[in-house]
Design a protein around this motif. Structure first.
Motif: not given
Length: 206
Positions: A126-137, A149-161
């Motif tokens: 998928y091309k670069a996007t600001w809206s990465v929340e749906p992917f991480i969720h 940033r993605t690792t930390i954003e994932g942690w915030m959603c309780n996802k391991p990285g």
């Protein structure tokens, strides 16, 4: 332009030459977004540790949290697809196939290897996007180089990285799966901004 004005410099990488610290008497504090960067500039550039401070990337808790999360069984990699990430991405292609998960790549393509990777049916791009929340969720786990940033954003959603430590050419030094930390609040935007503001006040008042 302002050689006598006291300053703070923020360093974002220990493997990209462009991020090497500028050494100048007017720089009173170096903010490092992870401990590895702090060690790097102290050891390689003879900057005194007392001149440095680790303050992590800020993450917006309104965007990244455990609301509406689920596990759609894919590994998520967000980042520029380039030379620095080539070995990591190719390793993830192999690993994701072994564990029978899809690999989703999100980011700007600056490579000559993406077409080759996309021949694997379990890899999506998928091309670069600001809206990465749906992917991480919806992912089961994130993956990235260093502590991004993605690792930390994932942690915030309780996802391991998966965190891949790489050298300046993208060679993999080590990789490890990290669970969300118990002190996740140190990444909250409000707390990070407060820390940065305090450093500027200290510099202004010194």
């Amino acid at each position: 332009m302002y050689p006598t004005t006291d300053k703070i410099s923020t360093i974002h990488s220990e493997v990209i030459e462009l991020e090497n610290p500028v050494i100048h008497d007017s720089i009173k504090k170096y903010i490092c977004i992870r401990p590895e960067i702090q060690n790097h500039i102290v050891e390689k550039f003879d900057i005194e540790k007392k001149q440095t401070e680790v303050i992590y990337n800020p993450i917006d808790t309104k965007r990244f949290n455990t609301n509406n999360t689920r596990n759609d069984n894919y590994i998520l990699f967000v980042g520029t697809i380039d030379y620095l990430r080539e070995n990591t991405i190719k390793d993830l292609v192999t690993y994701s196939k072994e564990v029978e998960k899809e690999l989703w790549l999100v980011g700007e393509n600056k490579s000559n290897y993406l077409d080759e990777i996309l021949q694997n049916q379990h890899v999506k791009y998928y091309k670069a996007t600001w809206s990465v929340e749906p992917f991480i969720h919806k992912c089961s786990v994130t993956a990235g180089i260093q502590l991004g940033r993605t690792t930390i954003e994932g942690w915030m959603c309780n996802k391991p990285g998966w965190i891949y430590k790489v050298d300046s050419s993208g060679g993999i030094i080590e990789k490890q799966l990290y669970q969300p930390p118990t002190d996740i609040e140190k990444y909250f935007t409000d707390n990070v901004c407060k820390q940065i503001k305090e450093k500027y006040i200290q510099i202004l008042n010194s």
